[in-house]
Design a protein around this motif. Sequence first.
Motif, short mmCIF file in Angstrom:
data_model
loop_
_atom_site.label_atom_id
_atom_site.label_comp_id
_atom_site.label_asym_id
_atom_site.label_seq_id
_atom_site.Cartn_x
_atom_site.Cartn_y
_atom_site.Cartn_z
N ALA A 255 17.96 8.29 -100.76
CA ALA A 255 18.32 7.80 -99.95
C ALA A 255 19.83 8.51 -99.84
CB ALA A 255 18.40 6.01 -99.84
N ASP B 195 22.29 10.91 -96.87
CA ASP B 195 22.84 10.00 -96.25
C ASP B 195 24.55 10.75 -96.31
OD1 ASP B 195 25.76 8.87 -95.92
OD2 ASP B 195 25.78 7.89 -97.69
N ALA C 57 18.11 2.81 -99.23
CA ALA C 57 19.43 2.62 -99.17
C ALA C 57 19.28 1.28 -99.13
CB ALA C 57 20.91 2.34 -97.96
N TRP D 32 28.29 1.17 -92.76
CA TRP D 32 26.55 0.61 -93.07
C TRP D 32 25.42 0.98 -92.03
CZ3 TRP D 32 24.52 -0.04 -98.06
CH2 TRP D 32 23.47 0.00 -98.54
N PHE E 274 28.98 7.54 -100.16
CA PHE E 274 27.90 6.45 -100.76
C PHE E 274 28.95 5.60 -101.26
CE2 PHE E 274 25.52 4.08 -104.08
CZ PHE E 274 24.48 3.68 -103.21
N PRO F 235 21.99 2.74 -92.33
CA PRO F 235 21.08 4.13 -92.48
C PRO F 235 19.63 4.11 -91.94
CG PRO F 235 20.96 1.00 -93.34
CD PRO F 235 21.37 1.32 -92.72
#
Length: 337
Positions: free
Chosen positions: A68, A72, A303, A82, A76, A84
């Motif tokens: 994940a 990104d 995620a 948020w 992170f 994903p």
Amino acid sequence: MDITTDPQKPAPAPVPHLPPGIRNERATRGATRPGDRIFVGLSRGSGILVLVIMAAIAAFLTYRAWLAISEDEANFFTSFEWNPTGSPPEFGIAVLAYGTIVSSVIAMAIAVPVSVGIALFITHYAPRKLGGLIGYVIDLLAAVPSIVYGLWGALVLVPHLNGLYGWLDAYLGWTGIFEWNGGAGRSLLTVGILLAIMILPIITNVSREVFRQVPRMHEEAALALGATRWEVIRMSVIPFGRSGVISASMLGLGRALGETMAVAMVLSPTFDISASLLDPGGGTFAQNIASKFNEATQMGRDALIASGLVLFVITLLVNGGARMIIARRKEYSGANA
């Protein structure tokens, strides 16, 4: 003539005092009976199995988190977003880490003093029948499911906190931490209060059992020197049970960090950090995973697993720190007296 007093009989050789490691090794080698060998093997296998399970969990979380995080496009650790499933995916844990830590700290600040006070009252102040009744009620609180706490928090606790929030805003609102702009009390402070109620039975029960193990001679010696009841507790009971209280607190903190359903039913999740603890919104790792896992895509699940890895690491660090504190204070706890 009594042979036990025969001067001609040589005295038995003294038993050497061996270090613990050598004694344990000799005890293992001396396990010649089948039952002893089976017990030693099962014990060793159980310890190794725990390490294997922990390693497997860490490896799984790390692998899925790497999948994940490698996709990104946001930071992170510091991003407040948020998403994903976006194109490109952007997600971060800043809000979740803040909400998890703040709500757990609030819960511990409320629950630990109250729990220790209840444990001391049951063991050293209350009559036997009253102490047994209070202990029974505390045990019942530990058996209440999390979903019931969540329903009670959403339907009873949240509506009745407006008075407390108004008082905090009137007298402490100038600090910014307790500033309240009205609205429902679905905030991190409400979550912290609910978590404190949930972890109170765990800390109380363990602390109560630790305080009951205090050597009676320690208390009687303090009383003989003219100490009051509180001085006996301060000089004999609390130093002896300090390590146990720390362990109990870590057990409660572990539940507060990982609590899911109760937090999800009380908190209004938003990916924003507010300086005031009374503003609705926020989020925690466990609550975010529980609310988004079913509808998440493969990338979304990875995620969420990445955020779970962070919670896993935080829990390990907390427990490791607790073990260090206990090890440093062990010689002062009175347990070896």
